[in-house]
Design an enzyme around this catalytic site. Sequence first.
Site, PDB file in Angstrom:
ATOM      1  N   GLU A 258      12.841 -13.566  33.563  1.00 27.73           N
ATOM      2  CA  GLU A 258      13.753 -14.058  32.518  1.00 27.73           C
ATOM      3  C   GLU A 258      14.190 -12.809  31.780  1.00 27.73           C
ATOM      4  OE1 GLU A 258      14.524 -17.196  32.103  1.00 27.73           O
ATOM      5  OE2 GLU A 258      13.056 -18.080  33.447  1.00 27.73           O
ATOM      6  N   CYS A 297      16.561 -14.209  23.175  1.00 34.89           N
ATOM      7  CA  CYS A 297      17.215 -14.002  24.467  1.00 34.89           C
ATOM      8  C   CYS A 297      18.413 -14.910  24.636  1.00 34.89           C
ATOM      9  CB  CYS A 297      16.220 -14.247  25.581  1.00 34.89           C
ATOM     10  SG  CYS A 297      15.388 -15.829  25.424  1.00 34.89           S
TER      11      CYS A 297
HETATM   12  P1  NAP Z   1      10.729  -4.949  27.654  1.00 39.18           P
HETATM   13  O1  NAP Z   1      10.691  -3.635  27.027  1.00 39.18           O
HETATM   14  O2  NAP Z   1      11.349  -5.075  28.976  1.00 39.18           O
HETATM   15  O3  NAP Z   1       9.210  -5.439  27.696  1.00 39.18           O
HETATM   16  C1  NAP Z   1       8.882  -6.704  28.169  1.00 39.18           C
HETATM   17  C2  NAP Z   1       7.410  -6.736  28.573  1.00 39.18           C
HETATM   18  O4  NAP Z   1       7.227  -5.876  29.678  1.00 39.18           O
HETATM   19  C3  NAP Z   1       6.466  -6.245  27.477  1.00 39.18           C
HETATM   20  O5  NAP Z   1       5.301  -7.021  27.520  1.00 39.18           O
HETATM   21  C4  NAP Z   1       6.179  -4.818  27.903  1.00 39.18           C
HETATM   22  O6  NAP Z   1       4.939  -4.375  27.434  1.00 39.18           O
HETATM   23  C5  NAP Z   1       6.149  -4.989  29.404  1.00 39.18           C
HETATM   24  N1  NAP Z   1       6.335  -3.766  30.135  1.00 39.18           N
HETATM   25  C6  NAP Z   1       7.178  -2.756  29.894  1.00 39.18           C
HETATM   26  N2  NAP Z   1       7.055  -1.807  30.837  1.00 39.18           N
HETATM   27  C7  NAP Z   1       6.108  -2.231  31.693  1.00 39.18           C
HETATM   28  C8  NAP Z   1       5.499  -1.699  32.864  1.00 39.18           C
HETATM   29  N3  NAP Z   1       5.878  -0.539  33.360  1.00 39.18           N
HETATM   30  N4  NAP Z   1       4.543  -2.415  33.456  1.00 39.18           N
HETATM   31  C9  NAP Z   1       4.146  -3.603  33.001  1.00 39.18           C
HETATM   32  N5  NAP Z   1       4.667  -4.160  31.888  1.00 39.18           N
HETATM   33  C10 NAP Z   1       5.636  -3.480  31.247  1.00 39.18           C
HETATM   34  O7  NAP Z   1      11.446  -6.010  26.728  1.00 39.18           O
HETATM   35  P2  NAP Z   1      11.194  -6.285  25.180  1.00 39.18           P
HETATM   36  O8  NAP Z   1      11.811  -5.165  24.425  1.00 39.18           O
HETATM   37  O9  NAP Z   1       9.780  -6.638  24.897  1.00 39.18           O
HETATM   38  O10 NAP Z   1      12.018  -7.612  24.971  1.00 39.18           O
HETATM   39  C11 NAP Z   1      13.381  -7.629  24.694  1.00 39.18           C
HETATM   40  C12 NAP Z   1      14.165  -8.058  25.919  1.00 39.18           C
HETATM   41  O11 NAP Z   1      13.633  -9.242  26.469  1.00 39.18           O
HETATM   42  C13 NAP Z   1      15.603  -8.361  25.606  1.00 39.18           C
HETATM   43  O12 NAP Z   1      16.417  -7.728  26.528  1.00 39.18           O
HETATM   44  C14 NAP Z   1      15.693  -9.865  25.734  1.00 39.18           C
HETATM   45  O13 NAP Z   1      16.955 -10.351  26.122  1.00 39.18           O
HETATM   46  C15 NAP Z   1      14.668 -10.165  26.751  1.00 39.18           C
HETATM   47  N6  NAP Z   1      14.147 -11.518  26.609  1.00 39.18           N
HETATM   48  C16 NAP Z   1      14.471 -12.422  27.546  1.00 39.18           C
HETATM   49  C17 NAP Z   1      13.977 -13.707  27.435  1.00 39.18           C
HETATM   50  C18 NAP Z   1      14.313 -14.749  28.462  1.00 39.18           C
HETATM   51  O14 NAP Z   1      13.707 -15.798  28.434  1.00 39.18           O
HETATM   52  N7  NAP Z   1      15.240 -14.521  29.336  1.00 39.18           N
HETATM   53  C19 NAP Z   1      13.165 -14.063  26.376  1.00 39.18           C
HETATM   54  C20 NAP Z   1      12.864 -13.099  25.440  1.00 39.18           C
HETATM   55  C21 NAP Z   1      13.359 -11.816  25.571  1.00 39.18           C
HETATM   56  P3  NAP Z   1       4.811  -3.321  26.246  1.00 39.18           P
HETATM   57  O15 NAP Z   1       5.327  -3.961  25.030  1.00 39.18           O
HETATM   58  O16 NAP Z   1       3.348  -3.078  26.173  1.00 39.18           O
HETATM   59  O17 NAP Z   1       5.611  -2.139  26.660  1.00 39.18           O
END
Ligand code: NAP
Length: 671
Positions: A258, A297
Site C-alpha cells: 500500500e 495516504c
Molecule cells: P517509508 O519511509 O516508506 O517507511 C514505511 C515503513 O517501511 C516504516 O516502517 C519504515 O521503518 C520501513 N522501512 C523503511 N526502509 C526499510 C527497509 N530498508 N527495510 C525494512 N523496512 C523499512 O514511509 P513512511 O514515511 O513511514 O510513510 C509515509 C508514506 O506512506 C507516504 O508516502 C504515504 O502515502 C504512505 N502510506 C500509504 C498508505 C496506504 O495505505 N497506501 C498508508 C499510510 C501511508 P522505519 O520507520 O524504521 O524506517
Amino acid sequence: MTARLVSSYCEGEWVAPGAAGSEIFSPLDGALIGSCGDGDINFEEIAHFARTHGGNALRAMTFHQRAHRLKALATYLNERREQLYELSFLTGATWRDAMIDIDGGISTLFVYSSKGRREMPDSKIYRDGGIEQLSQSGNFLGQHICTPRLGVGVHINAFNFPAWGMLEKMAPTLLAGVPAIVKPATQTSFLTQACFAMMIESKIFPPGSIQLIAGGIGDLFDHLGAQDIVSFTGSAQTAGKLKGHEAFTVEGARFMAEQDSLNATVLGTDCTVESEEFTMAVREVVREMTTKAGQKCTAIRRIIVPSNLTKEFSKAVTGELTSISVGDPRNKETRMGALVSHRQKTDVLAKAQMLAEEAELVFGDREQFSSHEGAYMSPLLFHCSDPDSATNIHSVEAFGPVATIMPYRDTAHAIELVNRGGGSLVASIFTNDNKLAREFVEGAAAWHGRLYFANRHTGKEGTGHGSPLPHMVHGGPGRAGGGEELGGIRGVMHYMQRTAIQGNPDLLGAITDSWVRGSQEIHQGPHPFRMHFGELEIGKTFRSKSRQITLEDIEHFAEFTGDNFYAHMDEEAASANPFFPGRVAHGYLLLSFAAGLFVDPDPGPVLANYGLDNLRFLKPVSPGDSIYVRLSAKEKTNRNEEYGEVLWDVELFNQDDEPVASYNLLTMNAH
Ligand code: NAP
C-alpha cells in the site's frame, strides 16, 4: 518526561533497544521521547517461533473461534483506549486524529470479528464458491477451498497510523489463522508498542500469534519462504527497494504494498456555487488537508474543478482554511497539530517547492513556524492553471497539509486528469448527476481502488473521501502499490491459499464440514426436527410421503392469497406461454405443501424458520402431478449458548423423480 525504551516483543519476551537504537524526538517541542531498535533479536528464530507456536495454535481454531477472540481483543482495547490518546499527542495528532487512528483500528477488529462469524464457516476450511459438477452422474465434483498459509505475516507499517495500521492488518491475518510479526515505523513506534503491549497483557491470542519488531528488520527477509506474506505500507520508494529481495523474486513469498497516492477530488460539471455539492466539496477538501496534518495516504492532493468555478472554489477553500488553528494538539481549540517530525516537515516543504514550480500558492505561508521548535506548518493551497503541461502536481506527493486546485474543460478532461495520478487509493466525485457518475466509473475506475461519490442525498451520512472502511477495498493499482487490503473477507484471502479439490461427494463433504448432494443420507433415528443442535448429524435426511396437487388446490391457493396470475388460472393464456404446458401450480404453493410434508409439528428443538436461500423452481407442476421432499442437514453454525443455525438442503421431486424445486432452508435449533 522520562525517555521511553521502545522494546520489541519476540518469542514471548520483551527485548529492550540496544545502544545503537534510534532516538525519537517529540514533534511538539523537540524533547527526547525515547529510543527504538538495535535490540538483541534473532530474526530467523522469531519467524520460526511464529510459524510453529503461533501458526499451530491459530490453525487449531476455527474461523469463528478466531473471530470471537478478535471481538474480545477489540473490547479489551476499547476499555483502555484513552491511555493511548495521551501518547498519540506525541505523534503530533489532535484528539480527533487520535480517534481516527485508535478507535478506527479497534472498530476494524470488531468488523472483522463480525464478518468472520457471519461470512465464514465455523470450520478450519473456507469454501470459495459452489460445487462444480465435473462428471455426468455427479460422482466426481470440484470445490475451491482456502486454507491458512503455513507461514508468517510480516507487517511493515507507515508512521501515520500507528494503531490503525497495526490493527487493520492484524485483523484479517489472525482471522485467516496466520501469525503476525509487526514492524511499526520508528518515529511513532512508541504508540504502536503501547497498544501492542495491551494485546499481550490481554493473553487473548496464543503465544507466537503476534510479535513486534521495534526498529530495523535485520536479516528477517533472508528467512522468509513461499508460505510467508509481507504486507508493506509506506512510500513507493521503500516498497520498490523491498520487493526486489530474493524472498519474493526467488523463494516465492507474497509481497503486498500500500503505497503513496496522488488522490484527487472532482467537482462535477452539474455543480454551481450555490449547489450543496459545492459546499460539501469545499468542506471535504479542508478536512482532508488538515486531518492528521494531511499525513494520510488517502488525503486529497489534487482538486479538479470546472474552469468556470476554480476561482470561487479556491476562494471558498481559502476562507475555510483561514479558520484552521494550527498548534499544540493538546489544546482543545487546535484544529491541526504538528507533522510527525522535523524531517517530515522538511520533506513536505521540499515537495511543496516542486509543486510551486508549476503552481501558484494561493493560501498559506511556507515560512510560518520556520523558527518554531515544533514541526508545525501552515496548510498550503496551490493553484495550477495548466494541469495538462504540468507533471509534478500529478506525481509528487507532499505528505502533509498540501493540495493543488486545477481547472478542467469537460468531463472527459476531468477523467484524464484524475487518471494522471498513475493509480490511486481513492478518487471522490461531487455530483448529483448519475449519468456523469457512470461516465466516471467507466473512464476512471480502473485507475482507482475506491471511488467515493458524494451529493445532497448522501449528505452527512457519507463516511468521507479519506476513510478506508474494513468492508471496502483499501488499496489501488499502479503507483498506489497494487494492494487490496481490507474489503471484508477479501482481505483475509491474502493470508490463505486457494486450492481446487476434486473428488466424490462424500469426500468433499467430509473436507468442508457439509453435506454435498450425492453423498450418503443418514436415515436412522428420529425425525431431524426432533434433534437438538448438538445431536443433529450433517447428512441427516428426511424423505417425505408424496402429495398430489389438484386443480382445486391451485384455485383454493389463488383465492386465499389473491395470486390469480394467468399461468395458474387461465388455461389458454398459460398454454401460450413458452414455459408452461397449461395451468400450473404456484411456486409458493409448492413451497407451502413442501413445508407441510416435512415439518414435524410439535414443540421441539426447532425454534424458528429463518429464511430460504438459493430458491429455484426447476420444472412446472401441473394439476394431477405429485410432489415429495428430500430434506438434508447440510451445514451447522453455532450462534450462541441457546441455539445454532442449521442450513438444510431441500429438493422437491415430482412423481417421475425429476427435481421441480430446490432451495436451502435455514432454521434456528436449540442446543
Ligand atoms: P517509508 O519511509 O516508506 O517507511 C514505511 C515503513 O517501511 C516504516 O516502517 C519504515 O521503518 C520501513 N522501512 C523503511 N526502509 C526499510 C527497509 N530498508 N527495510 C525494512 N523496512 C523499512 O514511509 P513512511 O514515511 O513511514 O510513510 C509515509 C508514506 O506512506 C507516504 O508516502 C504515504 O502515502 C504512505 N502510506 C500509504 C498508505 C496506504 O495505505 N497506501 C498508508 C499510510 C501511508 P522505519 O520507520 O524504521 O524506517
